[in-house]
Motif scaffolding. Sequence first.
Motif, PDB file in Angstrom:
ATOM      1  N   LYS A  93       0.812  -1.221   0.000  1.00  0.00           N
ATOM      2  CA  LYS A  93       0.000   0.000   0.000  1.00  0.00           C
ATOM      3  C   LYS A  93       0.849   1.277   0.000  1.00  0.00           C
ATOM      4  CE  LYS A  93      -4.078  -2.191   2.060  1.00  0.00           C
ATOM      5  NZ  LYS A  93      -4.120  -3.158   1.034  1.00  0.00           N
ATOM      6  N   LEU A  94       1.928   1.229  -0.761  1.00  0.00           N
ATOM      7  CA  LEU A  94       2.756   2.413  -0.984  1.00  0.00           C
ATOM      8  C   LEU A  94       2.332   3.106  -2.272  1.00  0.00           C
ATOM      9  CD1 LEU A  94       6.188   0.868   0.047  1.00  0.00           C
ATOM     10  CD2 LEU A  94       4.656   2.289   1.428  1.00  0.00           C
ATOM     11  N   VAL A  95       1.730   2.338  -3.164  1.00  0.00           N
ATOM     12  CA  VAL A  95       1.162   2.843  -4.413  1.00  0.00           C
ATOM     13  C   VAL A  95      -0.283   2.353  -4.479  1.00  0.00           C
ATOM     14  CG1 VAL A  95       1.272   2.686  -6.944  1.00  0.00           C
ATOM     15  CG2 VAL A  95       3.385   2.868  -5.634  1.00  0.00           C
ATOM     16  N   ALA A  96      -1.169   3.245  -4.907  1.00  0.00           N
ATOM     17  CA  ALA A  96      -2.578   2.882  -5.092  1.00  0.00           C
ATOM     18  C   ALA A  96      -2.877   2.840  -6.583  1.00  0.00           C
ATOM     19  CB  ALA A  96      -3.476   3.903  -4.405  1.00  0.00           C
ATOM     20  N   LYS A  98      -6.089   2.658  -9.560  1.00  0.00           N
ATOM     21  CA  LYS A  98      -7.515   2.787  -9.859  1.00  0.00           C
ATOM     22  C   LYS A  98      -7.700   2.691 -11.367  1.00  0.00           C
ATOM     23  CE  LYS A  98      -7.740   7.811 -10.317  1.00  0.00           C
ATOM     24  NZ  LYS A  98      -8.324   9.051  -9.867  1.00  0.00           N
ATOM     25  N   ARG A 110      -0.871   6.144  -8.241  1.00  0.00           N
ATOM     26  CA  ARG A 110      -0.463   7.317  -7.448  1.00  0.00           C
ATOM     27  C   ARG A 110       0.070   6.819  -6.119  1.00  0.00           C
ATOM     28  NH1 ARG A 110      -3.276  11.996  -6.195  1.00  0.00           N
ATOM     29  NH2 ARG A 110      -3.832  12.116  -8.358  1.00  0.00           N
ATOM     30  N   LEU A 111       0.922   7.638  -5.499  1.00  0.00           N
ATOM     31  CA  LEU A 111       1.499   7.260  -4.210  1.00  0.00           C
ATOM     32  C   LEU A 111       0.486   7.452  -3.092  1.00  0.00           C
ATOM     33  CD1 LEU A 111       5.126   8.736  -4.255  1.00  0.00           C
ATOM     34  CD2 LEU A 111       4.308   6.536  -5.089  1.00  0.00           C
ATOM     35  N   THR A 112       0.551   6.568  -2.120  1.00  0.00           N
ATOM     36  CA  THR A 112      -0.194   6.760  -0.883  1.00  0.00           C
ATOM     37  C   THR A 112       0.657   7.672   0.006  1.00  0.00           C
ATOM     38  OG1 THR A 112       0.852   4.887   0.206  1.00  0.00           O
ATOM     39  CG2 THR A 112      -1.180   4.440  -1.061  1.00  0.00           C
ATOM     40  N   ALA A 113       0.111   8.063   1.143  1.00  0.00           N
ATOM     41  CA  ALA A 113       0.887   8.894   2.084  1.00  0.00           C
ATOM     42  C   ALA A 113       2.163   8.165   2.510  1.00  0.00           C
ATOM     43  CB  ALA A 113       0.040   9.269   3.287  1.00  0.00           C
ATOM     44  N   GLY A 115       3.786   5.876   0.793  1.00  0.00           N
ATOM     45  CA  GLY A 115       4.685   5.860  -0.360  1.00  0.00           C
ATOM     46  C   GLY A 115       5.370   7.207  -0.549  1.00  0.00           C
ATOM     47  N   GLN A 116       4.628   8.287  -0.335  1.00  0.00           N
ATOM     48  CA  GLN A 116       5.209   9.632  -0.443  1.00  0.00           C
ATOM     49  C   GLN A 116       6.328   9.825   0.572  1.00  0.00           C
ATOM     50  OE1 GLN A 116       1.801  12.173   0.114  1.00  0.00           O
ATOM     51  NE2 GLN A 116       1.164  12.006  -2.023  1.00  0.00           N
TER      52      GLN A 116
END
Length: 156
Positions: A93-96, A98, A110-113, A115-116
């Motif tokens: 769950k470092l990248v999401a 959709k 997109r990056l999750t928090a 991942g950021q």
Amino acid sequence: MQKTVSQAPGLHRASLSKLHELDAALELMYYGWRGMTLEADQYLETVGLSRPHHRILYVVARRPDISIGALIEVLGISKQALNRPLALLLERKLVASKRSPEQHRSKLLRLTAAGQKIEQRASDHERKVLREAFDRVGAPGTTAWMAVMGAIADNN
């Protein structure tokens, strides 16, 4: 006694024989890259990631909602080479991911928090090394380096 980086086997850049007039420049590229990424890679290892994961995080951070096809193109790798590191980033769950509203078969990343945070910290290690080097060589050296790297990057 703990080894320092300069004492580690194989890290001394002057230890290789020169077989061509451009070998010194090649060695500086190899050792420079390793010197720039050393701390970042050590940090990534502590969170169970490596250089390919960071490359993905770096690009996705700068292109939110990038398609997998576009990511492959930017990285210059095959879909097979992307599969394993991207799967781990998605699993952790470092990248999401959709579905694209326009192209339902396409996934957008997109990056999750989390991942950021990892991307920023790893890239901060690299920016620190670059900043210190640019400060040492001054504006003319920085400008020359940017010109050389730009010319090399244009080979893509």
